[in-house]
Design a protein around this motif. Sequence first.
Motif, short mmCIF file in Angstrom:
data_model
loop_
_atom_site.label_atom_id
_atom_site.label_comp_id
_atom_site.label_asym_id
_atom_site.label_seq_id
_atom_site.Cartn_x
_atom_site.Cartn_y
_atom_site.Cartn_z
N VAL A 128 43.34 45.10 41.34
CA VAL A 128 43.61 45.80 40.09
C VAL A 128 43.09 44.97 38.93
CG1 VAL A 128 45.43 46.54 38.51
CG2 VAL A 128 45.61 47.07 40.93
N CYS A 129 42.41 45.61 37.99
CA CYS A 129 41.87 44.91 36.83
C CYS A 129 42.29 45.61 35.54
CB CYS A 129 40.34 44.84 36.90
SG CYS A 129 39.72 43.93 38.34
N LYS A 130 42.23 44.87 34.43
CA LYS A 130 42.69 45.40 33.16
C LYS A 130 41.68 46.33 32.50
CE LYS A 130 45.70 41.44 32.18
NZ LYS A 130 45.99 40.31 31.25
N THR A 131 40.40 46.10 32.79
CA THR A 131 39.36 46.96 32.23
C THR A 131 38.44 47.42 33.35
OG1 THR A 131 37.73 45.22 31.79
CG2 THR A 131 39.42 45.60 30.10
N PHE A 132 37.68 48.47 33.08
CA PHE A 132 36.79 49.00 34.11
C PHE A 132 35.69 48.01 34.47
CE2 PHE A 132 38.34 52.91 31.92
CZ PHE A 132 39.12 53.36 32.97
N TYR B 185 33.66 44.82 38.38
CA TYR B 185 32.38 44.32 38.91
C TYR B 185 32.63 43.08 39.79
CZ TYR B 185 29.29 47.21 36.02
OH TYR B 185 28.62 48.26 35.46
N PHE B 186 33.47 42.15 39.27
CA PHE B 186 33.74 40.91 40.00
C PHE B 186 35.24 40.62 39.91
CE2 PHE B 186 29.39 40.59 38.33
CZ PHE B 186 28.69 40.43 39.53
N GLU C 197 37.31 39.12 42.15
CA GLU C 197 37.78 37.85 42.69
C GLU C 197 37.58 36.74 41.67
OE1 GLU C 197 35.68 39.82 44.65
OE2 GLU C 197 37.41 40.68 45.68
N GLY C 198 38.62 35.95 41.42
CA GLY C 198 38.54 34.85 40.49
C GLY C 198 38.52 35.27 39.03
N ASN C 199 38.75 36.53 38.77
CA ASN C 199 38.73 37.04 37.40
C ASN C 199 40.16 37.04 36.86
OD1 ASN C 199 38.61 38.65 35.06
ND2 ASN C 199 36.97 39.93 35.90
N GLU C 200 40.36 36.38 35.72
CA GLU C 200 41.72 36.26 35.16
C GLU C 200 42.26 37.61 34.70
OE1 GLU C 200 40.39 34.99 30.61
OE2 GLU C 200 41.40 33.55 31.92
N ASN C 201 41.39 38.59 34.53
CA ASN C 201 41.85 39.92 34.14
C ASN C 201 42.17 40.80 35.34
OD1 ASN C 201 41.68 39.56 31.34
ND2 ASN C 201 39.49 40.00 31.34
N CYS C 202 42.09 40.25 36.52
CA CYS C 202 42.36 41.00 37.74
C CYS C 202 43.50 40.34 38.52
CB CYS C 202 41.12 41.10 38.62
SG CYS C 202 39.71 41.92 37.82
N TYR C 203 44.22 41.13 39.26
CA TYR C 203 45.35 40.60 40.02
C TYR C 203 45.59 41.47 41.25
CZ TYR C 203 47.84 44.35 37.58
OH TYR C 203 48.21 45.57 37.09
N PRO D 245 31.34 47.36 43.77
CA PRO D 245 32.33 47.78 42.76
C PRO D 245 31.75 48.53 41.58
CG PRO D 245 32.79 45.56 43.52
CD PRO D 245 31.47 45.94 44.13
N PRO D 246 30.51 48.24 41.13
CA PRO D 246 29.99 49.01 39.99
C PRO D 246 29.97 50.52 40.22
CG PRO D 246 28.65 47.07 40.32
CD PRO D 246 29.60 47.14 41.49
#
Length: 414
Positions: A28-32, A36-37, A39-45, A264-265
Amino acid sequence: MSTFLKVLFILMALKLIVHVYIPNGNNVCKTFTDYYFPEGNENCYYDPDGLLETPELIKKYAGVVETHEVTSEDGYVLTMFRIPAPNPKGVILIHHSIATYSQVYFFQGNDSLAITLWRNGFDVWLANQRGTSYSNRHVNMTKRDYGYWNFSFHEMGIYDVSSELELIREKTNNSQITYFGHSLGGTIGLVYASLKSFDAAKYLKNMVLVTPATTMQSPTITYGIGKILFPILEFVTNILQSGSPLIGLHFIVAASRIFMRFFPPIQIIAVLLLWFLCGFTPEETDPTFFSFDAFMYLNNYSWKTLFHFVQLIGSSHFKMYDYGLENNVEVYGNGSAPLYPLENIMVPTLIISSARDVLVPQIDCENVFGKLSQQAKLYGHWKISELNHLDFLAGLSRQKVVFERLAFLLKTDL
C-alpha cells in the motif's frame, strides 16, 4: 535465451518473491506514483488487510462470521458470508459490482459498508455472484466447461437472488429483507424484482440500488467514443464469447494480475482508465484502493455478462439478452428481446446516483426511477454530487456522504 531476457526473468522472479513470499512486502502506498517502486519507499507500507479473505476480514472487524452455501435452481453453488447481529434491527443482503466479490465491502475496515451496517445493528449477508472465487462450482459442470460460463446478470437475477433470499429467510426466520446492490448488484436487483415481482414483494422490505447499471447512456466523450466503437466491440466480444472458456474474462483477469505483479506502472494506467470510464475525482479516491493487492481481487466474469451490457449500450434499452432473431423466437416467442418490466416492481426502492458518475449517469437512474410503479417510488431518487462510480467503494468521503446516512435511514425505515 539472450542475456537481457535472463536478467529480466531474474528480476521478475525476485519481485515475485518480495510480493508473495515475504509477508511484510509493501503493498500500500500513499500516492499512485509510489507504486512504481513500493519496496524501500517510506511512503509505502504493508497492510495486512490487503491479502485477507472475506471471512478473515469479518472475523477481524466483527469477531464472528458464518459461511453458508446455497445451490441455485440451475445448479450453481453459491457461497454467502453472514455477520450475525443479536436482536438485529433488520436483515440486509449485499450484492457486489462487476469484477469484484464480497471482499470489496470491507475496504477501509471499520469504515466499510458491511461493518458500518453491522455496527448499526443489522444482520448482514454478503453474496458472491456465480463465477467468482467463492462461487465457482456447479453440480454438473466445472469452470473449464464452456457451458459453465453461459450466463449473464439475467440468470443471477432470476436464479441466484431467489435462492439466497430463501436461505436467509430460513436461517433468520425473517421475510422482510433489505436488498442492497451497487452497479451490477443493482442491475441484478432490478432483474429479480421486475421478473419475480410477487416473490420480491414477499421477501423484500425494500431495495437500495446504488448507480444500477442499465443502458449507461452517458452524455460524455467516453460514451460518444463507445458508441462509435460499438460495432467493433460487439464483433470482438461475440467472437471471444463463442471461443474457448479458457480465453475468457477469467484468463484476462489472471493475465492482468501477472502484469501488475511485475510491472507496477500498469496499475497507474489502470487507475487512469478507470477514472476515464467512471469519473475523475482524484481528491476523493483513496490510493490504497488501487494497490496491487486490491487489483488482485478482480474477479471472474463471463463474456456473456459483458456482452449483455454491450447490447444494452448499443440498443439504449434495458432488455433481456438478445440471441438474434431466430433464437429469440425460440427463447422468448418473439423476434425481439423483451424489455425488463420495471413497472412490475412493487418493492419500495431507494435509488442513489451521483452527478460525477459517467459510467452510470444520473439520467439513466432517473429513467429507471420513472418507470417504477408508484408503490416502488416510495423512497425516491437520492442524488448526490461528490462521488464517481468507484467512489461508492473507495471514496474518502463515502462513509459520511452515503454509508452513515444510509444506515440511519434504514434504521428509521427510510
